[in-house]
Design an enzyme around this catalytic site. Structure first.
Site, PDB file in Angstrom:
ATOM      1  N   ASP A   1      -8.482  -3.627  -7.015  1.00 17.99           N
ATOM      2  CA  ASP A   1      -8.017  -3.054  -5.909  1.00 17.99           C
ATOM      3  C   ASP A   1      -8.888  -1.771  -5.560  1.00 17.99           C
ATOM      4  O   ASP A   1      -8.613  -0.780  -6.324  1.00 17.99           O
ATOM      5  CB  ASP A   1      -6.247  -2.836  -5.881  1.00 17.99           C
ATOM      6  CG  ASP A   1      -5.742  -2.578  -4.365  1.00 17.99           C
ATOM      7  OD1 ASP A   1      -6.570  -1.740  -3.639  1.00 17.99           O
ATOM      8  OD2 ASP A   1      -4.749  -3.052  -4.065  1.00 17.99           O
TER       9      ASP A   1
ATOM     10  N   SER B   1       0.821  -1.182  -0.131  1.00 13.34           N
ATOM     11  CA  SER B   1      -0.092   0.124  -0.219  1.00 13.34           C
ATOM     12  C   SER B   1       0.874   1.105   0.074  1.00 13.34           C
ATOM     13  O   SER B   1       1.859   1.372  -0.731  1.00 13.34           O
ATOM     14  CB  SER B   1      -1.029  -0.190   1.299  1.00 13.34           C
ATOM     15  OG  SER B   1      -2.129   0.822   1.182  1.00 13.34           O
TER      16      SER B   1
ATOM     17  N   HIS C   1      -7.315  -5.481  -1.653  1.00 15.70           N
ATOM     18  CA  HIS C   1      -6.034  -5.067  -1.157  1.00 15.70           C
ATOM     19  C   HIS C   1      -5.219  -5.992  -0.297  1.00 15.70           C
ATOM     20  O   HIS C   1      -5.453  -6.494   0.240  1.00 15.70           O
ATOM     21  CB  HIS C   1      -6.481  -3.912  -0.268  1.00 15.70           C
ATOM     22  CG  HIS C   1      -5.354  -2.678  -0.289  1.00 15.70           C
ATOM     23  ND1 HIS C   1      -4.689  -2.074  -1.389  1.00 15.70           N
ATOM     24  CD2 HIS C   1      -4.631  -2.265   0.796  1.00 15.70           C
ATOM     25  CE1 HIS C   1      -3.838  -1.266  -0.890  1.00 15.70           C
ATOM     26  NE2 HIS C   1      -3.518  -1.280   0.630  1.00 15.70           N
TER      27      HIS C   1
END
Length: 497
Positions: free
Chosen positions: A434, A212, A463
């Site tokens: 995502d 991320s 994610h």
């Protein structure tokens, strides 16, 4: 971006510090046979893998003043399971910004293949300002800690007046209470801190696994210190556009939610699902939108929650969070069923306020110190109205105003432009659907790295990609790179399953 003489002098001073650190590489290399010898490793606090050890690394508050005030970075490690086969360190870089990474070795040890655990020391850290590193906080009032305040969901009628007031209040409070540590937080300083961790561990080069926001921090590290990188895995990737940076990431929630919501709709209408909300996937989206609009008009009391009601924006925020993983789908379905009167409201989940204060402060510091944001309220209002019409699932939130519009400090240096300069040692892993770091943004990072990188694109939703969704093709490609250091000959596309 500012281009004053003082900023140029500051950048020159930081460059000088970086150049000086290069002269220390031979000493670090000599220590590589005794990794971490300079750190005082102790047992870690909390419920962690008993093999995990913790220590601290001292870094400058301001890299332009390396001998001035110092702060600490908390680090952790789980040693390679087979010391005779040890390759080096795999640094886990947490998401956020504002996420803690100190216990990521414990988490990674539960999910990574044994072949990786055999060969790498798993190392984690709390970034500057986070958790057990020298921490920061804003001292916000409890109502401003609600996610429907922190993410700028517009009012039911589309007005952003309350968002503007909240953004100004949060910016002023964080600027007043955050102190010099908060003002020092940036992705470039996180990259410099990572290199100090590398030196403290006695490593010539560092392998890393960033997820991320950690993909951007990892990309910035690989750009600023390319010769000190070994094998870099970037998982669930942020668009590195240096003109927008975090502002672009917020905007990407719009297309990300649109990409991902059909997965939820299919799940939420499946026969036999105890949390089924509709009879067909096509019914789920209008049902969600209608329910959110109804809750805008007539919220339901929800004692103990923050805010203490289920309104349309609380439902929308739950939707966004639930799209991160299939395992979170029931959270949204059950809240929809409660809103429809078919179930009682679930017990509210409220994280510890101190932890939320810390996460928000680091997030605000990173978002606002990395890049300057637009300041015109009228432009935010226009953009939000257009976004609400184009993508009703997220109701205009992704392009709305944030505290950075009122941040009183200019970025100390320009954002990093990720380029192809450096060794070909970067592998991107990316789910096609995502919600937070959508595929279209990941392609921009792949393009920026050019021949330095390859991408593994996985036909999956949610994610986190590597060792997260059971895709054997994607996991095998990343594991092979970590074990051999060889990139695939070309980008890889992995089917579902």
């Amino acid at each position: 971006m500012p281009n004053t003489k003082s900023n140029l002098k500051r950048a020159a001073a930081v460059a000088a510090v970086a150049a000086l650190s290069l002269t220390a590489l031979p000493a670090a290399a000599a220590a590589a046979d005794r990794p971490g010898q300079g750190l005082a490793w102790t047992s870690c606090q909390g419920t962690v893998d008993p093999r995990q050890q913790c220590a601290t690394v001292t870094v400058p508050l301001d890299y332009a003043d390396p001998h001035g005030e110092q702060i600490t970075i908390a680090v952790s490690r789980i040693r390679a399971a087979k010391p005779d086969e040890r390759h080096g360190v795999l640094l886990t870089i947490p998401g956020g910004p504002g996420g803690s990474g100190l216990n990521l070795p414990t988490s990674a040890a539960r999910h990574l293949p044994q072949s990786v655990l055999d060969r790498f020391d798993l190392v984690g850290f709390d970034p500057r300002g986070v958790g057990r590193s020298t921490p920061v906080g804003c001292g916000l009032d409890t109502p401003d800690l609600a996610m429907v305040k922190l993410r700028p969901w517009p009012a039911a009628d589309g007005s952003i007046d309350e968002n503007l007031a909240t953004a100004r209040r949060v910016a002023e409070t964080c600027a007043r209470n955050g102190g010099p540590v908060l003002r020092s937080i940036s992705t470039r300083n996180e990259a410099r801190d990572i290199d100090r961790v590398r030196q403290a561990l006695g490593e010539r080069r560092l392998s890393a696994w960033g997820t991320s926001y950690g993909t951007y921090a990892g990309a910035v590290y690989a750009t600023m210190f390319p010769g000190r990188t070994d094998r870099v895995v970037l998982d669930s990737n942020d668009d590195p556009d240096p003109s927008r940076v975090e502002r672009g990431w917020l905007a990407n929630f719009g297309p990300g939610a649109e990409d991902r919501f059909p997965d939820f709709a299919k799940w939420a209408s499946a026969p036999g699902n105890p949390d089924r909300v509709a009879d067909s996937p096509e019914e789920v989206r209008p049902l969600f939108l209608d329910l959110a609009a109804r809750l805008d008009r007539a919220p339901l009391p929800w004692p103990g929650a923050n805010p203490a009601e289920l309104n349309g924006n609380v439902l929308r925020e739950t939707m966004l969070q639930s799209l991160y993983a299939d395992a979170k789908f029931p959270d949204l379905a059950r809240l929809m069923l409660a809103g429809l009167g078919r179930r009682p409201l679930p017990a509210p989940v409220t994280p510890p306020e101190q932890a939320v204060q810390n996460t928000i402060a680091v997030s605000v510091g990173t978002l606002c110190n990395d890049v300057a944001w637009p300041t015109d309220p009228a432009a935010y209002a226009r953009d939000t109205a257009a976004e609400r019409a184009a993508r009703p699932l997220t109701a205009g939130m992704p392009v709305n105003v944030m505290p950075c519009a009122f941040w009183p400090f200019k970025p100390a240096e320009p954002p990093t432009r990720v380029t192809s300069r450096g060794p070909a040692n970067v592998l991107l892993a990316q789910n096609l659907r995502d919600p937070a770091t959508p595929y279209q943004g990941a392609l921009k990072l792949r393009e920026a790295f050019g021949p330095r990188a390859r991408m593994v694109s996985i036909d999956s939703g949610g994610h986190d990609a590597y060792a997260a969704n059971g895709n054997a093709c994607g996991d095998a490609a990343v594991t092979a790179f970590l074990l051999t250091g060889r990139l695939p000959a070309e980008d890889v596309t992995c089917p579902a399953g």
